[in-house]
Write a protein that holds these residues in place. Structure first.
Motif, PDB file in Angstrom:
ATOM      1  N   LEU A 111       0.835  -1.212   0.000  1.00  0.00           N
ATOM      2  CA  LEU A 111       0.000   0.000   0.000  1.00  0.00           C
ATOM      3  C   LEU A 111       0.866   1.257   0.000  1.00  0.00           C
ATOM      4  CD1 LEU A 111      -3.051  -0.632   2.393  1.00  0.00           C
ATOM      5  CD2 LEU A 111      -2.961  -0.809  -0.095  1.00  0.00           C
ATOM      6  N   ILE A 112       1.941   1.248   0.791  1.00  0.00           N
ATOM      7  CA  ILE A 112       2.842   2.416   0.809  1.00  0.00           C
ATOM      8  C   ILE A 112       3.403   2.645  -0.594  1.00  0.00           C
ATOM      9  CG2 ILE A 112       5.019   3.358   1.707  1.00  0.00           C
ATOM     10  CD1 ILE A 112       4.495   1.781   4.322  1.00  0.00           C
ATOM     11  N   ASN A 113       3.846   1.548  -1.207  1.00  0.00           N
ATOM     12  CA  ASN A 113       4.415   1.652  -2.553  1.00  0.00           C
ATOM     13  C   ASN A 113       3.418   2.178  -3.577  1.00  0.00           C
ATOM     14  OD1 ASN A 113       7.221   0.993  -2.582  1.00  0.00           O
ATOM     15  ND2 ASN A 113       6.641  -1.078  -1.938  1.00  0.00           N
ATOM     16  N   LYS A 114       2.140   1.911  -3.332  1.00  0.00           N
ATOM     17  CA  LYS A 114       1.106   2.413  -4.245  1.00  0.00           C
ATOM     18  C   LYS A 114       0.671   3.829  -3.880  1.00  0.00           C
ATOM     19  CE  LYS A 114      -1.125  -1.807  -5.861  1.00  0.00           C
ATOM     20  NZ  LYS A 114      -2.428  -2.371  -6.215  1.00  0.00           N
ATOM     21  N   VAL A 169       1.942   5.837  13.811  1.00  0.00           N
ATOM     22  CA  VAL A 169       1.048   4.790  13.298  1.00  0.00           C
ATOM     23  C   VAL A 169       1.130   4.813  11.779  1.00  0.00           C
ATOM     24  CG1 VAL A 169      -0.635   4.775  15.204  1.00  0.00           C
ATOM     25  CG2 VAL A 169      -0.955   6.369  13.297  1.00  0.00           C
ATOM     26  N   LEU A 170       0.694   3.718  11.178  1.00  0.00           N
ATOM     27  CA  LEU A 170       0.565   3.693   9.724  1.00  0.00           C
ATOM     28  C   LEU A 170      -0.917   3.828   9.392  1.00  0.00           C
ATOM     29  CD1 LEU A 170       2.153   3.252   7.009  1.00  0.00           C
ATOM     30  CD2 LEU A 170       1.376   0.856   7.141  1.00  0.00           C
ATOM     31  N   ARG A 171      -1.218   4.743   8.467  1.00  0.00           N
ATOM     32  CA  ARG A 171      -2.629   4.952   8.093  1.00  0.00           C
ATOM     33  C   ARG A 171      -2.826   4.684   6.609  1.00  0.00           C
ATOM     34  NH1 ARG A 171      -4.511  10.780  10.407  1.00  0.00           N
ATOM     35  NH2 ARG A 171      -6.586   9.891  10.050  1.00  0.00           N
ATOM     36  N   ALA A 172      -4.020   4.179   6.285  1.00  0.00           N
ATOM     37  CA  ALA A 172      -4.380   4.070   4.867  1.00  0.00           C
ATOM     38  C   ALA A 172      -4.729   5.465   4.377  1.00  0.00           C
ATOM     39  CB  ALA A 172      -5.571   3.139   4.702  1.00  0.00           C
ATOM     40  N   LYS A 173      -4.375   5.751   3.134  1.00  0.00           N
ATOM     41  CA  LYS A 173      -4.652   7.077   2.568  1.00  0.00           C
ATOM     42  C   LYS A 173      -5.887   6.942   1.683  1.00  0.00           C
ATOM     43  CE  LYS A 173      -1.964  10.553  -0.002  1.00  0.00           C
ATOM     44  NZ  LYS A 173      -0.568  10.801  -0.464  1.00  0.00           N
TER      45      LYS A 173
END
Ligand code: ATP
Ligand code: MG
Length: 553
Positions: A111-114, A169-173
């Motif tokens: 997801l980060i890469n996208k 934290v890691l969040r979805a964008k």
């Protein structure tokens, strides 16, 4: 199968999916969090998930949802497996969400890469303050536009333990203005330096429920992921992750959670009852847990029948516990051998029966021949139920009273001659005479008596402790009442009778064998029985006494 039953809404979906070739076969899962013992609500979910797979030739996984490291314990895992097995189901695979931690971490990197996830520096309060409300959009975080490279290196640092709990934290964008609050850049990974029951100290970051559940379903290729209504708002996010990660398209379906009257159904509340000693343990026979019901003598069959009868709903409801008890009675009526036990004993002396003599009488174990017979010893002194004698009989009294006759079950007709009382007025002993030619099966007297009572021979009887249970709460829905649910506990939910007497055949009673103590209810041996002391639980009364009480009130 007898009558044709109409399909429930999930069955309709499954039949359509199979008919149009969307799936060749179905896979469901039962996903308990191992943070407590299973209760009757879980039984509903188990029967549904395993039942659908059985019906449509598919399979069911048992997946422990163990993404939260601090609350989970191996004791709970073991009890869950025992309960599912006891209910009569077998899983295709025993799996753990924690088995997917590597894969889930990889998904986060994807997801980060996208450009679809970012590391957030703000703390929980700051995140909440920008979240908006159902009627107002939220605001973008200052960290939202970090570069992919920066996010990758910050997430790697989180993974390596460079930060304290809560620091990042890691969040979805996704969309801070989404109507669905769950879509406003949800947190997908948090830092938690905690030991995990399976992965030990390998991880200091753990995925959030929403980032673990759907992907776990997808990894296993679950076709129909069935959960309760509170997850409806999570469905959009469930689908979003699957779509963005381009993984197997599991689908979530929701049904109404089961609630039952006079009890509570959340593991958190049940844990409080155990920890604060309102009950003895998770398997206390008053608990709505599967283990409590098993100990109390409920059968797996009766629980499955109950779950089948209530069906599945799309709206929350409260099911009357009498229906569960009805299902238990219905099953035990078929299964239980009839035996004699005297709960509140008073002595009956048959004065014309020879002292020292014992007769071995044959008594039927059930309503028809298929139950077989057993031997019950009869002698001059018997224990009978105190409530079966009345000094001054009421109208239509067909049991013992001075001058009255009654049949002793499987034995003789006896006539009451007189009785003795103590200074407090309690009857201490009843004297009677038996009619020699009135033996059950060989009665040639032609005397008709209307009442039959049970008894046990004093010199042969075994002393037993009998535990009678009542509703654990005084009100139908304790969770909905004002104040603490524990304020509504029924103080009389357990009554212990130490001085009961049971017939000698019960010497070899086995745990899990149901008995009907005739005229008294269904009973089973309790696990606290010791070589010196029999302990029986009343599983359920013969009739529904409670609903009568409620009507009276
Ligand atoms: P609790 O609130 O009692 O802790 P939970 O939902 O947190 O319950 P889980 O271990 O997460 O418990 O539940 C496992 C499965 O059982 C989930 O799919 C959940 O939806 C289902 N389930 C839990 N309680 C009920 C209930 N009362 N009726 C039907 N299904 C239930
Ligand atoms: Mg849960």
């Amino acid at each position: 199968m007898s009558e044709e039953k109409s399909l429930n809404f999930i069955e309709e979906i499954i039949e359509a999916d199979l008919a149009n070739g969307k799936y060749a076969t179905i896979l469901t899962r039962f996903p308990p969090e191992p943070n407590g013992y299973l209760h009757i609500g879980h039984a509903k979910s188990i029967c549904l998930n395993f039942g659908l797979a059985l019906k449509y030739g598919g399979k069911t996984n048992l997946r422990f949802d163990d993404t939260n490291p601090v609350k989970e314990e191996t004791e709970y895992v073991d009890s869950i497996k025992e309960d599912v097995t006891w209910l009569g189901f077998s899983w295709a695979n025993e799996l753990y969400a924690s088995d997917y931690f590597d894969q889930l971490h990889q998904f986060a990197v994807t997801l980060i890469n996208k450009g679809l996830a970012y590391v957030e520096d703000s703390n929980a309060d700051e995140i909440a303050s920008l979240k908006g409300s159902p009627t107002e959009p939220g605001e973008n975080s200052k960290n939202r536009d970090r570069s992919i490279e920066e996010n990758l290196s910050l997430f790697a640092a989180m993974t390596e333990g460079k930060y304290q709990d809560g620091q990042k934290v890691l969040r979805a964008k996704i969309d801070m203005a989404a109507n669905n609050m769950h879509m406003r850049d949800p947190i997908i990974y948090r830092i938690k330096h905690a030991h995990h029951h399976r992965t030990g100290d390998k991880w200091c970051i753990y995925p959030m429920y929403d980032f673990a559940h759907g992907q776990s379903d997808s990894i296993e290729k679950v076709t129909h992921s069935i959960c309760t209504l509170e997850f409806i708002p999570h469905r959009e996010l469930y689908d979003w992750f699957i779509e963005k990660l381009e993984i197997f398209p599991s689908k979530q379906y929701e049904f109404a959670r089961l609630n039952v009257t006079y009890t509570v159904m959340s593991k958190r509340k049940l844990l409080q009852l155990v920890e604060e000693q309102y009950v003895q343990s998770w398997d206390d026979p008053r608990m709505p847990t599967i283990s409590g019901m098993r100990r109390r003598g409920y059968t797996a069959e009766s629980i499955r029948n109950f779950c089948e009868r209530i069906g599945i709903a799309k709206r929350e409801n409260l099911i009357d516990v009498s229906l569960l008890e009805f299902c238990v009675r219905e099953d035990l009526n078929k299964l239980a051998n009839r035996v004699m036990a005297v709960v509140d004993p008073v002595k009956l002396v048959i004065t014309n029966y020879p002292e020292g003599q014992t007769e071995e009488l044959v008594s039927e174990n059930g309503p028809d021949d298929s139950y077989g017979t057993r031997i019950v010893p009869f002698s001059r002194e018997l224990w009978i139920e105190r409530e079966d004698f009345m000094e001054e009989p009421a109208k239509k009294w067909f049991r013992l009273a001075p001058g009255a006759m009654v049949r002793l079950k499987s034995a003789y007709i006896v006539k009451c001659d007189n009785f003795q009382k103590d200074p407090d007025g309690n009857v201490t002993e009843i004297h009677g005479t038996y009619i020699t030619e009135s033996k059950s099966g060989d009665d040639i007297t032609g005397i008709k008596v209307k009442g039959t009572i049970h008894w046990v021979s004093v010199s042969h009887a075994l002393q037993a402790e009998i535990r009678l249970y009542d509703r654990l709460f005084k009100v139908e829905n304790p969770s909905q009442e004002e104040g603490d649910f524990k304020d509504y506990i029924n103080p009389d939910s357990l009554q212990v009778i130490e001085n009961a007497f049971v017939e000698p055949s019960l010497k070899n009673a086995a745990l899990s064998t149901p008995y009907q103590f005739i005229r008294k209810g269904y009973f089973c041996l309790d696990k606290e029985t010791t070589p010196g002391k029999l302990v029986f639980n009343r599983t359920v009364s013969l009739k529904d006494a409670w609903s009568k009480e409620v009507k009276k009130a």
